[in-house]
Design a protein around this motif. Structure first.
Motif, PDB file in Angstrom:
ATOM      1  N   ALA A 191      30.073  82.466  62.101  1.00 41.22           N
ATOM      2  CA  ALA A 191      31.161  81.655  62.671  1.00 41.22           C
ATOM      3  C   ALA A 191      31.503  82.153  64.077  1.00 41.22           C
ATOM      4  N   PHE A 192      31.491  83.469  64.244  1.00 40.06           N
ATOM      5  CA  PHE A 192      31.789  84.058  65.552  1.00 40.06           C
ATOM      6  C   PHE A 192      30.737  83.615  66.582  1.00 40.06           C
ATOM      7  N   GLU A 193      29.461  83.617  66.172  1.00 40.55           N
ATOM      8  CA  GLU A 193      28.380  83.180  67.086  1.00 40.55           C
ATOM      9  C   GLU A 193      28.584  81.720  67.506  1.00 40.55           C
ATOM     10  N   VAL A 194      28.978  80.895  66.542  1.00 34.53           N
ATOM     11  CA  VAL A 194      29.196  79.477  66.856  1.00 34.53           C
ATOM     12  C   VAL A 194      30.373  79.332  67.822  1.00 34.53           C
ATOM     13  N   ILE A 195      31.414  80.134  67.607  1.00 35.05           N
ATOM     14  CA  ILE A 195      32.585  80.081  68.498  1.00 35.05           C
ATOM     15  C   ILE A 195      32.194  80.486  69.924  1.00 35.05           C
ATOM     16  N   GLN A 196      31.366  81.542  70.031  1.00 35.56           N
ATOM     17  CA  GLN A 196      30.871  81.955  71.349  1.00 35.56           C
ATOM     18  C   GLN A 196      30.119  80.814  72.026  1.00 35.56           C
ATOM     19  N   TYR A 197      29.285  80.145  71.235  1.00 35.60           N
ATOM     20  CA  TYR A 197      28.491  79.028  71.761  1.00 35.60           C
ATOM     21  C   TYR A 197      29.432  77.920  72.261  1.00 35.60           C
ATOM     22  N   ALA A 198      30.464  77.621  71.441  1.00 33.40           N
ATOM     23  CA  ALA A 198      31.427  76.572  71.803  1.00 33.40           C
ATOM     24  C   ALA A 198      32.170  76.940  73.091  1.00 33.40           C
ATOM     25  N   ASN A 199      32.504  78.223  73.211  1.00 31.86           N
ATOM     26  CA  ASN A 199      33.167  78.698  74.422  1.00 31.86           C
ATOM     27  C   ASN A 199      32.322  78.417  75.660  1.00 31.86           C
ATOM     28  N   ASN A 200      31.008  78.708  75.537  1.00 26.94           N
ATOM     29  CA  ASN A 200      30.099  78.456  76.659  1.00 26.94           C
ATOM     30  C   ASN A 200      30.029  76.966  76.997  1.00 26.94           C
ATOM     31  N   LEU A 201      30.009  76.121  75.949  1.00 28.79           N
ATOM     32  CA  LEU A 201      29.991  74.668  76.200  1.00 28.79           C
ATOM     33  C   LEU A 201      31.246  74.236  76.955  1.00 28.79           C
ATOM     34  N   ALA A 202      32.397  74.812  76.558  1.00 28.23           N
ATOM     35  CA  ALA A 202      33.654  74.458  77.218  1.00 28.23           C
ATOM     36  C   ALA A 202      33.619  74.862  78.694  1.00 28.23           C
ATOM     37  N   GLU A 203      33.057  76.038  78.956  1.00 28.85           N
ATOM     38  CA  GLU A 203      32.929  76.495  80.354  1.00 28.85           C
ATOM     39  C   GLU A 203      32.013  75.557  81.137  1.00 28.85           C
ATOM     40  N   GLN A 204      30.891  75.173  80.528  1.00 32.66           N
ATOM     41  CA  GLN A 204      29.952  74.247  81.202  1.00 32.66           C
ATOM     42  C   GLN A 204      30.624  72.916  81.495  1.00 32.66           C
ATOM     43  N   HIS A 205      31.478  72.463  80.543  1.00 32.87           N
ATOM     44  CA  HIS A 205      32.141  71.173  80.715  1.00 32.87           C
ATOM     45  C   HIS A 205      33.091  71.209  81.923  1.00 32.87           C
ATOM     46  N   LYS A 206      33.726  72.367  82.120  1.00 35.22           N
ATOM     47  CA  LYS A 206      34.617  72.492  83.298  1.00 35.22           C
ATOM     48  C   LYS A 206      33.820  72.287  84.583  1.00 35.22           C
ATOM     49  N   ALA A 207      32.636  72.892  84.611  1.00 30.06           N
ATOM     50  CA  ALA A 207      31.807  72.828  85.819  1.00 30.06           C
ATOM     51  C   ALA A 207      31.124  71.469  85.964  1.00 30.06           C
ATOM     52  N   ASN A 208      30.742  70.887  84.807  1.00 26.10           N
ATOM     53  CA  ASN A 208      29.936  69.668  84.844  1.00 26.10           C
ATOM     54  C   ASN A 208      30.358  68.757  83.683  1.00 26.10           C
ATOM     55  N   PRO A 209      31.464  68.014  83.850  1.00 29.49           N
ATOM     56  CA  PRO A 209      32.031  67.247  82.734  1.00 29.49           C
ATOM     57  C   PRO A 209      31.042  66.219  82.158  1.00 29.49           C
ATOM     58  N   ASN A 211      30.395  63.013  79.145  1.00 30.32           N
ATOM     59  CA  ASN A 211      31.090  61.998  78.347  1.00 30.32           C
ATOM     60  C   ASN A 211      30.562  62.035  76.909  1.00 30.32           C
ATOM     61  N   ASP A 212      30.758  63.156  76.221  1.00 30.45           N
ATOM     62  CA  ASP A 212      30.317  63.284  74.830  1.00 30.45           C
ATOM     63  C   ASP A 212      31.507  63.749  73.996  1.00 30.45           C
ATOM     64  N   LEU A 213      31.238  64.173  72.773  1.00 28.60           N
ATOM     65  CA  LEU A 213      32.326  64.586  71.887  1.00 28.60           C
ATOM     66  C   LEU A 213      33.057  65.808  72.435  1.00 28.60           C
ATOM     67  N   VAL A 214      32.303  66.715  73.040  1.00 33.02           N
ATOM     68  CA  VAL A 214      32.927  67.898  73.663  1.00 33.02           C
ATOM     69  C   VAL A 214      33.907  67.441  74.742  1.00 33.02           C
ATOM     70  N   GLY A 215      33.461  66.469  75.557  1.00 32.70           N
ATOM     71  CA  GLY A 215      34.337  65.911  76.590  1.00 32.70           C
ATOM     72  C   GLY A 215      35.575  65.261  75.996  1.00 32.70           C
ATOM     73  N   ALA A 216      35.373  64.483  74.917  1.00 33.06           N
ATOM     74  CA  ALA A 216      36.509  63.802  74.269  1.00 33.06           C
ATOM     75  C   ALA A 216      37.533  64.824  73.789  1.00 33.06           C
ATOM     76  N   LEU A 217      37.039  65.933  73.236  1.00 34.42           N
ATOM     77  CA  LEU A 217      37.943  66.964  72.716  1.00 34.42           C
ATOM     78  C   LEU A 217      38.653  67.714  73.840  1.00 34.42           C
ATOM     79  N   LEU A 218      37.893  68.086  74.856  1.00 32.19           N
ATOM     80  CA  LEU A 218      38.474  68.921  75.916  1.00 32.19           C
ATOM     81  C   LEU A 218      39.350  68.114  76.871  1.00 32.19           C
ATOM     82  N   ASP A 219      39.026  66.827  77.040  1.00 35.40           N
ATOM     83  CA  ASP A 219      39.787  66.015  77.997  1.00 35.40           C
ATOM     84  C   ASP A 219      40.906  65.228  77.332  1.00 35.40           C
ATOM     85  N   GLY A 220      40.843  65.117  75.991  1.00 41.34           N
ATOM     86  CA  GLY A 220      41.852  64.333  75.274  1.00 41.34           C
ATOM     87  C   GLY A 220      43.193  65.040  75.289  1.00 41.34           C
ATOM     88  N   ALA A 221      44.259  64.258  75.297  1.00 37.15           N
ATOM     89  CA  ALA A 221      45.599  64.850  75.259  1.00 37.15           C
ATOM     90  C   ALA A 221      46.506  63.942  74.452  1.00 37.15           C
TER      91      ALA A 221
END
Length: 410
Positions: A191-209, A211-221
């Motif tokens: 679970a920790f490895e998956v969380i690390q992976y998710a963290n990296n995806l979130a960082e990538q999304h900041k740099a290069n947004p 339009n996928d599920l990660v985007g929907a989650l991180l940009d949704g409010a």
């Protein structure tokens, strides 16, 4: 077990040979709510066995909390609880609704329908990979593939990383099965490895947004509040396990049931237009998640049974999905024509739960099941068991460990 004539329904061994349907029938007959001992944890619980009472508990989250001691049926160490309370499955209203709204956009029927061509192409490729061999290990080669590819596609995970995710999810899910040679610690590490992976995806999304599920989650409010990065990471873990493991399980169990009932399999070969409705009977008969937990927040009643504040309440979805008062005297019989006799079966079974925690990915799961079974049933002819299928020992996920089959190529 003292005066209780039944097995402990929270003992993995109870499920070593698959779902103990005869015993579940006896439990239903004994009453909708039964006091059970648990010699493994020494924490007794109320087992809810019939659908009316299961619905009542599920629809009253103020009285029966998912947050207080989590929705998972196992006992979680106190120090882990605050971390896991950040997962949507372990939330109560009103905070639960806030998170649900953020994620719902990615799982609307219209969004999900748009995935069908891609899923169909994946499903064809999955069957193509085994068809000439005339045999396969169905769980990993077929059942596990589409749900994992689908959820990882939605989460923007590249194809090269899929095998790693397959291993991580297995480790997390199978931590309580002694044969899988994983431990609780390894499950937490995965679970920790998956969380690390998710963290990296979130960082990538900041740099290069994206339009996928990660985007929907991180940009949704909701009400101006977005998810924190940590909340996003826990969401990611839950989507991965919920969106992958559950559909894999239903696909494997469904294939086993069809092979054990060759006349029903032949009926679907002859009537492929009935495959979609048949998946509802597969979902009813062998639901992915076996049990979930609620905690009573006050002295209350379920049916005529007095429940004390703090009591552990366990919802048994398989038991409720075979409730004779809902599904008729033949509820314990697997019958792919049931939806033709009972057109609202999809609405009557509780494979996706009910109430505020109704599975947000139900449209996605139904599409995957339909597409996968349409490919498998029409192309893998006369399937036979090569050896005895193996079940995961788990009272939480109704998973299959291994199912070696042979078949004739279409």
């Amino acid at each position: 077990m003292g005066k209780c004539p039944f097995s402990n329904m929270l003992d993995p061994e109870t499920y070593a040979e698959g779902m103990p349907y005869q015993e579940l029938k006896e439990l239903r007959n004994a009453g909708p709510v039964i006091r059970m001992a648990d010699p493994i944890t020494n924490i007794p619980y109320w087992l809810v066995t019939q659908r009316e009472e299961l619905d009542y508990v599920s629809k009253n989250p103020k009285i029966f909390s998912s947050h207080e001691r989590l929705a998972f049926p196992m006992e979680i160490p106190d120090e882990m609880r605050p971390i896991l309370q950040q997962q949507i499955i372990n939330m109560d209203p009103p905070i639960h609704q806030k998170y649900r709204k953020i994620i719902r956009r990615a799982f609307t029927p219209a969004s999900v329908e748009s995935y069908e061509p891609a899923f169909r192409a994946h499903a064809k490729r999955i069957v193509d990979a085994v068809i000439d061999k005339g045999e396969c290990e169905f769980v990993e080669d077929i059942a596990a593939e589409l749900p994992l590819i689908a959820i990882l596609d939605l989460l923007g995970v590249p194809a090269d990383d899929r095998k790693q995710f397959f291993n991580w999810t297995n480790t997390m899910i199978f931590a309580d099965d002694p044969d899988m040679s994983t431990s609780e610690e390894e499950g937490q590490m995965a679970a920790f490895e998956v969380i690390q992976y998710a963290n990296n995806l979130a960082e990538q999304h900041k740099a290069n947004p994206q339009n996928d599920l990660v985007g929907a989650l991180l940009d949704g409010a909701v009400a101006g509040e977005a998810l924190t990065q940590e909340e996003f990471c826990w969401f990611f873990v839950l989507l991965l396990v919920g969106g992958n493991e559950s559909t894999r399980t239903v696909t494997a169990q469904g294939m086993r049931l069809l092979m054990e009932h060759p006349d029903q399999l032949q009926y679907l070969v002859d009537n492929p237009d009935k495959i979609a409705s048949a998946t509802e009977e597969i979902l009813r008969y062998n639901t992915a998640f076996t049990t979930m937990r609620r905690t009573a927040m006050e002295d209350t009643k379920i049916g005529n049974q007095d429940i004390a504040k703090g009591d552990k309440v366990v919802l048994h979805y398989h038991c409720a999905n075979h409730d004779e008062s809902i599904f008729g005297e033949d509820a314990s019989v697997f019958d792919v024509t049931r939806p033709e006799r009972m057109p609202d079966l999809y609405n009557q079974h509780r494979a996706f739960g009910i109430g505020q925690h109704f599975c947000i990915g139900s449209h996605l799961a139904r599409l995957e099941l339909r597409v996968m079974f349409e490919e498998v049933i029409t192309r893998l002819h006369r399937p036979k068991f090569k050896d005895k299928p193996l079940f995961v020992r788990s009272y939480f996920v109704n998973a299959m460990k291994q199912m070696n089959i042979t078949f004739d190529a279409a």
